[in-house]
Design an enzyme around this catalytic site. Structure first.
Site, mmCIF file in Angstrom:
data_model
loop_
_atom_site.group_PDB
_atom_site.id
_atom_site.type_symbol
_atom_site.label_atom_id
_atom_site.label_comp_id
_atom_site.label_asym_id
_atom_site.label_seq_id
_atom_site.Cartn_x
_atom_site.Cartn_y
_atom_site.Cartn_z
ATOM 1 N N ASP A 35 0.788 -1.227 0.000
ATOM 2 C CA ASP A 35 0.000 0.000 0.000
ATOM 3 C C ASP A 35 0.821 1.277 0.000
ATOM 4 O O ASP A 35 0.317 2.350 0.297
ATOM 5 C CB ASP A 35 -0.876 0.000 1.252
ATOM 6 C CG ASP A 35 -0.047 -0.209 2.520
ATOM 7 O OD1 ASP A 35 1.181 -0.022 2.455
ATOM 8 O OD2 ASP A 35 -0.631 -0.544 3.559
ATOM 9 N N GLU A 64 -0.258 -9.001 -1.402
ATOM 10 C CA GLU A 64 -1.064 -8.460 -0.292
ATOM 11 C C GLU A 64 -2.226 -7.618 -0.839
ATOM 12 O O GLU A 64 -2.499 -6.499 -0.397
ATOM 13 C CB GLU A 64 -0.218 -7.648 0.691
ATOM 14 C CG GLU A 64 -0.819 -7.502 2.075
ATOM 15 C CD GLU A 64 0.049 -6.684 3.027
ATOM 16 O OE1 GLU A 64 0.013 -5.439 2.984
ATOM 17 O OE2 GLU A 64 0.798 -7.304 3.813
ATOM 18 N N ARG A 118 0.556 8.288 9.361
ATOM 19 C CA ARG A 118 0.300 9.702 9.072
ATOM 20 C C ARG A 118 -0.952 10.230 9.759
ATOM 21 O O ARG A 118 -0.995 11.369 10.204
ATOM 22 C CB ARG A 118 0.150 9.893 7.552
ATOM 23 C CG ARG A 118 1.450 10.046 6.837
ATOM 24 C CD ARG A 118 1.231 10.370 5.358
ATOM 25 N NE ARG A 118 2.456 10.901 4.792
ATOM 26 C CZ ARG A 118 3.562 10.188 4.567
ATOM 27 N NH1 ARG A 118 3.599 8.904 4.872
ATOM 28 N NH2 ARG A 118 4.626 10.765 4.046
ATOM 29 N N HIS A 163 10.591 5.493 14.778
ATOM 30 C CA HIS A 163 10.656 5.630 13.310
ATOM 31 C C HIS A 163 11.486 6.860 12.941
ATOM 32 O O HIS A 163 11.494 7.848 13.669
ATOM 33 C CB HIS A 163 9.221 5.773 12.786
ATOM 34 C CG HIS A 163 9.060 5.581 11.311
ATOM 35 N ND1 HIS A 163 9.465 6.509 10.387
ATOM 36 C CD2 HIS A 163 8.521 4.565 10.593
ATOM 37 C CE1 HIS A 163 9.187 6.068 9.165
ATOM 38 N NE2 HIS A 163 8.609 4.890 9.265
ATOM 39 N N GLU A 178 -2.691 4.981 2.408
ATOM 40 C CA GLU A 178 -2.526 3.575 2.001
ATOM 41 C C GLU A 178 -3.795 2.943 1.443
ATOM 42 O O GLU A 178 -3.744 2.138 0.517
ATOM 43 C CB GLU A 178 -1.988 2.762 3.184
ATOM 44 C CG GLU A 178 -0.529 3.053 3.551
ATOM 45 C CD GLU A 178 -0.340 4.266 4.453
ATOM 46 O OE1 GLU A 178 -1.343 4.910 4.832
ATOM 47 O OE2 GLU A 178 0.825 4.577 4.786
ATOM 48 N N HIS A 219 3.960 5.074 13.522
ATOM 49 C CA HIS A 219 4.409 5.955 12.441
ATOM 50 C C HIS A 219 3.296 6.457 11.519
ATOM 51 O O HIS A 219 3.572 7.176 10.558
ATOM 52 C CB HIS A 219 5.438 5.221 11.571
ATOM 53 C CG HIS A 219 4.846 4.052 10.819
ATOM 54 N ND1 HIS A 219 4.197 4.213 9.619
ATOM 55 C CD2 HIS A 219 4.781 2.750 11.108
ATOM 56 C CE1 HIS A 219 3.782 3.026 9.203
ATOM 57 N NE2 HIS A 219 4.116 2.118 10.087
HETATM 58 C C1 UD1 Z 1 5.850 4.677 4.602
HETATM 59 C C2 UD1 Z 1 4.568 4.188 3.927
HETATM 60 C C3 UD1 Z 1 3.718 3.424 4.901
HETATM 61 C C4 UD1 Z 1 4.510 2.331 5.590
HETATM 62 C C5 UD1 Z 1 5.742 2.943 6.208
HETATM 63 C C6 UD1 Z 1 6.590 1.888 6.865
HETATM 64 C C7 UD1 Z 1 3.657 5.602 2.162
HETATM 65 C C8 UD1 Z 1 2.719 6.673 1.808
HETATM 66 N N1 UD1 Z 1 3.768 5.320 3.459
HETATM 67 O O1 UD1 Z 1 5.488 5.648 5.558
HETATM 68 O O2 UD1 Z 1 2.614 2.846 4.219
HETATM 69 O O3 UD1 Z 1 3.695 1.763 6.587
HETATM 70 O O4 UD1 Z 1 6.507 3.590 5.190
HETATM 71 O O5 UD1 Z 1 7.532 2.432 7.715
HETATM 72 O O6 UD1 Z 1 4.286 5.020 1.300
HETATM 73 N N2 UD1 Z 1 13.096 8.296 6.869
HETATM 74 C C9 UD1 Z 1 14.474 8.282 6.902
HETATM 75 N N3 UD1 Z 1 15.121 7.080 6.657
HETATM 76 C C10 UD1 Z 1 14.455 5.933 6.408
HETATM 77 C C11 UD1 Z 1 13.047 5.973 6.377
HETATM 78 C C12 UD1 Z 1 12.372 7.168 6.603
HETATM 79 O O7 UD1 Z 1 15.111 9.277 7.137
HETATM 80 O O8 UD1 Z 1 15.095 4.891 6.225
HETATM 81 C C13 UD1 Z 1 12.387 9.596 7.121
HETATM 82 C C14 UD1 Z 1 12.543 10.598 5.975
HETATM 83 O O9 UD1 Z 1 12.636 11.857 6.531
HETATM 84 C C15 UD1 Z 1 11.223 10.472 5.256
HETATM 85 C C16 UD1 Z 1 10.270 10.188 6.386
HETATM 86 O O10 UD1 Z 1 10.999 9.334 7.261
HETATM 87 O O11 UD1 Z 1 10.899 11.673 4.592
HETATM 88 C C17 UD1 Z 1 8.966 9.538 6.026
HETATM 89 O O12 UD1 Z 1 9.151 8.426 5.170
HETATM 90 P P1 UD1 Z 1 7.995 8.018 4.134
HETATM 91 O O13 UD1 Z 1 8.414 6.816 3.387
HETATM 92 O O14 UD1 Z 1 7.594 9.213 3.332
HETATM 93 O O15 UD1 Z 1 6.743 7.703 5.052
HETATM 94 P P2 UD1 Z 1 6.540 6.634 6.194
HETATM 95 O O16 UD1 Z 1 5.791 7.333 7.264
HETATM 96 O O17 UD1 Z 1 7.781 5.922 6.536
HETATM 97 N N1 UDP Z 2 10.116 -3.664 12.285
HETATM 98 C C1 UDP Z 2 11.516 -3.717 12.297
HETATM 99 N N2 UDP Z 2 12.189 -2.862 13.147
HETATM 100 C C2 UDP Z 2 11.547 -1.974 13.963
HETATM 101 C C3 UDP Z 2 10.119 -1.931 13.912
HETATM 102 C C4 UDP Z 2 9.438 -2.779 13.051
HETATM 103 O O1 UDP Z 2 12.120 -4.499 11.587
HETATM 104 O O2 UDP Z 2 12.211 -1.240 14.702
HETATM 105 C C5 UDP Z 2 9.398 -4.561 11.340
HETATM 106 C C6 UDP Z 2 8.203 -5.303 11.892
HETATM 107 O O3 UDP Z 2 8.568 -6.550 12.441
HETATM 108 C C7 UDP Z 2 7.310 -5.464 10.670
HETATM 109 C C8 UDP Z 2 7.646 -4.245 9.839
HETATM 110 O O4 UDP Z 2 8.866 -3.727 10.339
HETATM 111 O O5 UDP Z 2 7.648 -6.598 9.907
HETATM 112 C C9 UDP Z 2 6.545 -3.227 9.959
HETATM 113 O O6 UDP Z 2 6.987 -2.030 9.432
HETATM 114 P P1 UDP Z 2 6.214 -0.681 9.691
HETATM 115 O O7 UDP Z 2 5.526 -0.722 11.022
HETATM 116 O O8 UDP Z 2 7.203 0.409 9.454
HETATM 117 O O9 UDP Z 2 5.173 -0.628 8.489
HETATM 118 P P2 UDP Z 2 3.685 -1.182 8.282
HETATM 119 O O10 UDP Z 2 3.703 -2.642 8.552
HETATM 120 O O11 UDP Z 2 2.792 -0.417 9.200
HETATM 121 O O12 UDP Z 2 3.402 -0.869 6.859
#
Ligand code: UD1
Ligand code: UDP
Length: 381
Positions: free
Chosen positions: A95, A117, A214, A244, A131, A212
């Protein structure tokens, strides 16, 4: 058949890893992997554990990225890969913006899409945001709809979509089963992790927290922090919260909880470490999708800090409860699990509504044109 697997975030990488491994072992499928890099550090934590090598990396992440900026960069940069590789099929997961943009880029190029999925729905476009919209868009034109559960397949059937639906189980259980196998108590990894986290106090019950979403930004995270601060006043718990990397989460959590001795704020954990923490948790508080699927497999109670979920199976089975973000509700439900042993025990049944560890094999068999026995969830008692 040339199959291009695309992923960019932590959960996608975890859930695509066993599938990519299965495709690579297939004699009939040719595997190409493209990472968008929507996440950078959190993606690397997963690819290194599963030994995933990307053939293409789009490097799309920027700090504080906007949904539109991210979507645009992914769509445009992926186009070059699609024209260079000319895959027969593109596989996307779940998603995320990566998944939706990759599916649309493939659609524009007339390339078939397989959605891993498929079929998860809350029925509310605002939750989870964005999502729910991403899922519906991808499902609307995918040729293959790999539904993890019968409920997800039923959601797809209601929408009269043209793609072929197959109930596979969720690949996250493939990844988790593999990880648990190398984390057996007393194993080399288990001992190394015990040594790596000496501050984990066995005399206190562990509450593991992640968050995490939104739709929880702002008031939601403020309320979650209020609840955690109240729980931290108890002497019998240790709260561990891998925060996160999103600054919209990090800034508020660090400011509100950074000084409380009963709360350990740490960086996101590598998957192996996180599974180990889940195994040691007394209960888990989360708004994550994947954690809702993993915890029932591990027999761990989960309180989900969301109003609705697209994963109703474990809620129906009574091992997951939706608590929203109200501080009072979170505190009440956590304290019930801490103070009422019978209540806690009723949550600790190991149930597997989400998969049996063979989802990737089913997907690969279907793509290779073989007949497949669909996943059937075991009856829940
Ligand atoms: C995204 C996904 C969400 C998923 C989540 C898992 C979308 C719209 N959202 O949300 O569905 O559940 O990932 O975690 O695709 N950042 C870093 N380093 C990283 C990762 C993130 O610095 O390795 C920071 C950056 O500033 C980035 C922000 O986190 O801009 C948000 O990341 P983003 O992928 O836009 O959204 P998530 O909230 O992580
Ligand atoms: N996870 C991880 N490290 C962490 C927190 C979560 O590896 O510190 C794993 C968790 O076991 C799961 C996945 O990340 O498999 C979930 O990711 P997240 O919660 O970011 O995204 P979502 O599942 O909500 O899309």
């Amino acid at each position: 058949m040339k199959v291009l697997s695309i992923f960019g975030t932590r959960p996608e990488a975890i859930k695509m890893a066993p599938l990519v491994q299965a495709i690579q072992q297939s004699p009939t499928l040719q595997s190409v992997v493209c990472v968008t890099g929507q996440h950078r550090e959190m993606l690397n934590q997963v690819t290194s554990l599963f030994g995933l090598q990307a053939n293409h990396d789009l490097h799309v992440m920027v700090p504080n990225q906007t949904l539109n900026g991210l979507f645009g960069r992914t769509l445009e940069r992926l186009d070059t890969v699609l024209t260079t590789e000319s895959p027969d099929l593109v596989l996307v997961h779940g998603d995320t913006t990566t998944a939706c943009a990759a599916a649309m880029a493939s659609f524009h190029r007339g390339i078939a899409v397989g959605h891993i999925e498929a079929g998860l729905r809350t029925g509310d476009l605002r939750q989870p945001f964005p999502e729910e919209m991403n899922r519906r868009v991808i499902d609307s034109f995918s040729q293959w709809l790999f539904a993890p559960t019968a409920q997800a397949a039923a959601n797809l059937a209601q929408e009269n979509l043209s793609g072929q639906v197959l109930i596979t189980g969720n690949t996250v259980i493939d990844a988790l089963a593999w990880t648990c196998a190398i984390l057996a108590p007393g194993s080399e990894h288990d001992l190394a992790l015990c040594a790596k986290y000496p501050w984990l106090n066995p005399d206190k019950r562990l509450i593991l927290v992640t968050g995490h979403r939104r739709e929880n930004f702002g008031h939601g995270f403020d309320d979650i922090c209020t609840a955690l601060a109240a729980l931290a006043a108890r002497q019998d718990v240790q709260i561990v919260y891998p925060v996160h990397l999103n600054p919209k989460v990090r800034d508020v959590v660090m400011a509100r909880l950074g000084q409380l001795p009963a709360i350990r704020l740490i960086d996101p954990l590598a998957y192996l470490d996180f599974v180990w923490f889940m195994q040691h948790a007394h209960l888990i508080l989360t708004d994550s999708g994947g954690v809702q699927e993993e915890a029932p497999y591990l027999g761990k109670p989960v309180l989900v800090m969301r109003e609705v979920t697209e994963r109703p199976e474990a809620v129906d089975a009574g091992t997951v409860v939706l608590v929203g973000t109200s501080p009072q509700r979170i505190q009440t439900e956590v304290e019930r699990l801490l103070d009422n042993a019978a209540h806690h025990a009723s949550f600790c049944r190991r149930i597997n509504p989400y998969g049996d560890g063979h989802a990737s094999a089913r997907i690969v068999a279907a793509l290779a044109g073989e007949s497949v026995n669909e996943f059937q969830a075991p009856p829940q008692h």
